[in-house]
Design a protein around this motif. Structure first.
Motif, short mmCIF file in Angstrom:
data_model
loop_
_atom_site.label_atom_id
_atom_site.label_comp_id
_atom_site.label_asym_id
_atom_site.label_seq_id
_atom_site.Cartn_x
_atom_site.Cartn_y
_atom_site.Cartn_z
N ARG A 1 59.61 -12.73 6.56
CA ARG A 1 60.81 -13.45 6.13
C ARG A 1 61.21 -14.45 7.19
O ARG A 1 61.13 -14.16 8.37
N PRO A 2 61.69 -15.60 6.77
CA PRO A 2 62.17 -16.56 7.78
C PRO A 2 63.44 -16.04 8.45
O PRO A 2 64.22 -15.32 7.84
N LYS A 3 63.62 -16.42 9.70
CA LYS A 3 64.85 -16.01 10.39
C LYS A 3 66.00 -16.85 9.86
O LYS A 3 65.88 -18.06 9.69
N ARG A 4 67.09 -16.18 9.56
CA ARG A 4 68.27 -16.85 9.02
C ARG A 4 69.51 -16.32 9.70
O ARG A 4 69.52 -15.22 10.22
N ALA A 5 70.56 -17.09 9.61
CA ALA A 5 71.85 -16.65 10.13
C ALA A 5 72.50 -15.73 9.10
O ALA A 5 72.31 -15.88 7.90
N CYS A 6 73.27 -14.78 9.57
CA CYS A 6 74.00 -13.86 8.70
C CYS A 6 74.98 -14.67 7.85
O CYS A 6 75.72 -15.50 8.37
N PRO A 7 75.01 -14.45 6.53
CA PRO A 7 75.93 -15.21 5.68
C PRO A 7 77.40 -14.88 5.93
O PRO A 7 78.28 -15.65 5.55
N GLU A 8 77.69 -13.76 6.56
CA GLU A 8 79.08 -13.37 6.83
C GLU A 8 79.60 -13.95 8.13
O GLU A 8 80.69 -14.48 8.19
N CYS A 9 78.82 -13.80 9.23
CA CYS A 9 79.36 -14.17 10.53
C CYS A 9 78.54 -15.24 11.27
O CYS A 9 79.00 -15.78 12.27
N GLY A 10 77.33 -15.52 10.81
CA GLY A 10 76.52 -16.57 11.43
C GLY A 10 75.60 -16.10 12.54
O GLY A 10 74.81 -16.89 13.05
N LYS A 11 75.67 -14.83 12.92
CA LYS A 11 74.76 -14.30 13.95
C LYS A 11 73.36 -14.19 13.37
O LYS A 11 73.18 -14.13 12.15
N PRO A 12 72.33 -14.11 14.21
CA PRO A 12 70.96 -13.94 13.69
C PRO A 12 70.82 -12.63 12.90
O PRO A 12 71.36 -11.60 13.29
N SER A 13 70.11 -12.69 11.78
CA SER A 13 69.92 -11.49 10.96
C SER A 13 68.92 -10.55 11.61
O SER A 13 68.13 -10.96 12.45
N THR A 14 68.98 -9.28 11.21
CA THR A 14 68.03 -8.29 11.72
C THR A 14 67.14 -7.83 10.58
O THR A 14 67.48 -7.96 9.40
N ARG A 15 66.00 -7.31 10.94
CA ARG A 15 65.04 -6.86 9.94
C ARG A 15 65.60 -5.71 9.10
O ARG A 15 65.39 -5.64 7.89
N GLU A 16 66.33 -4.80 9.72
CA GLU A 16 66.84 -3.62 9.04
C GLU A 16 67.92 -3.95 8.01
O GLU A 16 68.07 -3.24 7.02
N THR A 17 68.70 -4.98 8.24
CA THR A 17 69.83 -5.29 7.35
C THR A 17 69.73 -6.69 6.75
O THR A 17 70.73 -7.25 6.31
N TYR A 18 68.53 -7.25 6.71
CA TYR A 18 68.31 -8.61 6.22
C TYR A 18 68.99 -8.83 4.87
O TYR A 18 68.91 -7.96 4.02
N PRO A 19 69.66 -9.90 4.63
CA PRO A 19 69.84 -11.10 5.45
C PRO A 19 71.04 -11.04 6.37
O PRO A 19 71.45 -12.05 6.93
N PHE A 20 71.61 -9.86 6.53
CA PHE A 20 72.80 -9.70 7.37
C PHE A 20 72.40 -9.31 8.80
O PHE A 20 71.28 -8.89 9.04
N CYS A 21 73.37 -9.39 9.72
CA CYS A 21 73.11 -9.05 11.11
C CYS A 21 73.41 -7.59 11.40
O CYS A 21 72.93 -7.03 12.38
N SER A 22 74.20 -6.93 10.54
CA SER A 22 74.60 -5.55 10.79
C SER A 22 74.98 -4.87 9.48
O SER A 22 75.18 -5.53 8.46
N VAL A 23 75.09 -3.56 9.55
CA VAL A 23 75.53 -2.79 8.39
C VAL A 23 76.95 -3.21 8.01
O VAL A 23 77.30 -3.29 6.83
#
Length: 68
Positions: free
Chosen positions: A14-36
């Motif tokens: 998957r391409p790296k993207r910014a979290c749609p909620e806060c803009g931080k880099p997304s993580t593999r575990e919670t893609y496309p978000f940065c955190s739970v």
């Protein structure tokens, strides 16, 4: 070849993207978000009706008339 050389040649699925909620880099575990937490914030917005997908113009939801 060292481990670092192999990591540089691996193409992520998957391409790296910014979290749609806060803009931080997304993580593999919670893609496309940065955190739970950001994932749950988004889910709450869908469940509470903040996000809505519009229907077709003129379409009524609560119609008591039955099509013949």
């Amino acid at each position: 070849m060292s481990g670092n050389d192999i990591d540089n040649k691996v193409t992520p699925l998957r391409p790296k993207r910014a979290c749609p909620e806060c803009g931080k880099p997304s993580t593999r575990e919670t893609y496309p978000f940065c955190s739970v937490r950001c994932k749950q914030i988004d889910l709450n917005r869908w469940l509470s009706g903040t996000y809505v997908i519009p229907g077709r113009p003129g379409e009524e939801e609560d119609s008591d008339e039955k099509p013949e």
